[in-house]
Scaffold this active site. Structure first.
Site, PDB file in Angstrom:
ATOM      1  N   MET A   1     -71.194 -26.872  72.982  1.00 36.53           N
ATOM      2  CA  MET A   1     -71.709 -28.193  72.656  1.00 36.53           C
ATOM      3  C   MET A   1     -72.777 -28.704  73.595  1.00 36.53           C
ATOM      4  O   MET A   1     -73.550 -29.546  73.172  1.00 36.53           O
ATOM      5  CB  MET A   1     -70.557 -29.186  72.626  1.00 36.53           C
ATOM      6  N   PRO A   2     -72.886 -28.192  74.767  1.00 41.68           N
ATOM      7  CA  PRO A   2     -74.057 -28.779  75.449  1.00 41.68           C
ATOM      8  C   PRO A   2     -75.307 -28.573  74.599  1.00 41.68           C
ATOM      9  O   PRO A   2     -75.519 -27.500  74.033  1.00 41.68           O
ATOM     10  CB  PRO A   2     -74.147 -27.982  76.755  1.00 41.68           C
ATOM     11  N   PHE A   3     -76.080 -29.652  74.500  1.00 40.94           N
ATOM     12  CA  PHE A   3     -77.422 -29.551  73.915  1.00 40.94           C
ATOM     13  C   PHE A   3     -78.382 -29.613  75.086  1.00 40.94           C
ATOM     14  O   PHE A   3     -78.337 -30.556  75.889  1.00 40.94           O
ATOM     15  CB  PHE A   3     -77.673 -30.700  72.941  1.00 40.94           C
TER      16      PHE A   3
ATOM     17  N   LEU B   1     -77.182 -32.576  77.477  1.00 45.02           N
ATOM     18  CA  LEU B   1     -76.348 -33.582  76.824  1.00 45.02           C
ATOM     19  C   LEU B   1     -75.018 -32.921  76.513  1.00 45.02           C
ATOM     20  O   LEU B   1     -74.983 -31.874  75.847  1.00 45.02           O
ATOM     21  CB  LEU B   1     -77.019 -34.074  75.537  1.00 45.02           C
TER      22      LEU B   1
END
Lengths: 129, 129, 129
Positions: free
Chosen positions: C1-3, C72
């Site tokens: 999930m890190p963007f 993010l």
């Protein structure tokens, strides 16, 4: 007030880009209850190979048609966010031919003090909005 | 520590871009109390038509001179943010000819653990800053 | 999930860019416990003079080899963040020749409702992830 970054791979015409941006804005107005003309979008086109999306094992096949939408906003519920994702996928496929597999969305939150839409004023604090 | 993205339409010279970036930094130092050399900016130039700003009914007329400033920071008050918006509008108009109608600013917040300015260290946690 | 957004100065080959992006992803998996194929990266190349990094007096000398990484994510601890910064600096130097002085990292946080990885669904809420 949503501020929206749209990242995609170069190759679309400006008209095609605007079709995508228009569809995104429609979803902001309909699902996020953005008022009329509450539109703040920045589109960045990237050369192939600069947007690298895998799928966390979800079985999604990505293409160079990927569209990454990063939304900065304040105050929407989890239900509204879920509805936004669904609306974006449906609308972007219908209007712009974006495959739902090629759509990634992320949302971030700030506060009402964090916006100035022009003139050096914080319109949410001044009462203008 | 503010990390600042500046998005604008291509057509300015590098010198004009730097005049804008310098003015933004002056505001960070004067209004956000950023210490000397606390400057972290990324400027992205876009082809016309990629920055789409309307006005939420505020009566602002946008041009291709639009400048979008996205600030990531930690710890400033609503008063400081309001002062920042005013300073940016004034300074950018005075120094770089940016119309106040063409300036949009958004702010986001993170925490002291969320920064590494170099060397792989979190300088706010190590005591270096 | 890190963007993850990676901003750097143009001049590297696509292979060199991918070496950097791969090294960043390795750190996400090893230090941020991102699951396999949990990779969401956008690389933006800038002309010289558009990434302006000073050093808040830390004594760092920046070059056109600067790499700015904006992450993010949701849920990592301060300890994980510190380990991430160290891993990025080490890995990027070893694999891609990025000087630790040229690496700046910032992190922002959102929530589990703030992600749609495809298909218009919020996979963290649907139970798919």
């Amino acid at each position: 007030m949503p501020f929206v970054r749209i990242d995609l791979v170069e190759g679309r015409t400006l008209e095609q880009i605007h079709t995508i941006a228009d569809a995104v804005q429609e979803c902001m107005e309909e699902v996020f209850a953005a008022p009329p003309r509450d539109r703040y979008q920045v589109v960045t086109e990237h050369k192939p190979g600069r947007i690298i999306l895998e799928d966390t094992g979800l079985g999604l096949e990505r293409t160079d048609g990927v569209v990454v939408i990063s939304v900065l906003q304040q105050g929407r519920s989890a239900e509204q966010k879920q509805a936004l994702y669904a609306a974006l996928a449906e609308r972007l496929e219908l209007k712009a031919g974006v495959r739902p597999e090629d759509l990634m969305v992320n949302v971030s939150e700030n506060t009402r003090a964090d916006w100035s839409f022009g003139m050096g004023r914080a319109q949410f604090l001044t009462g203008e909005l």
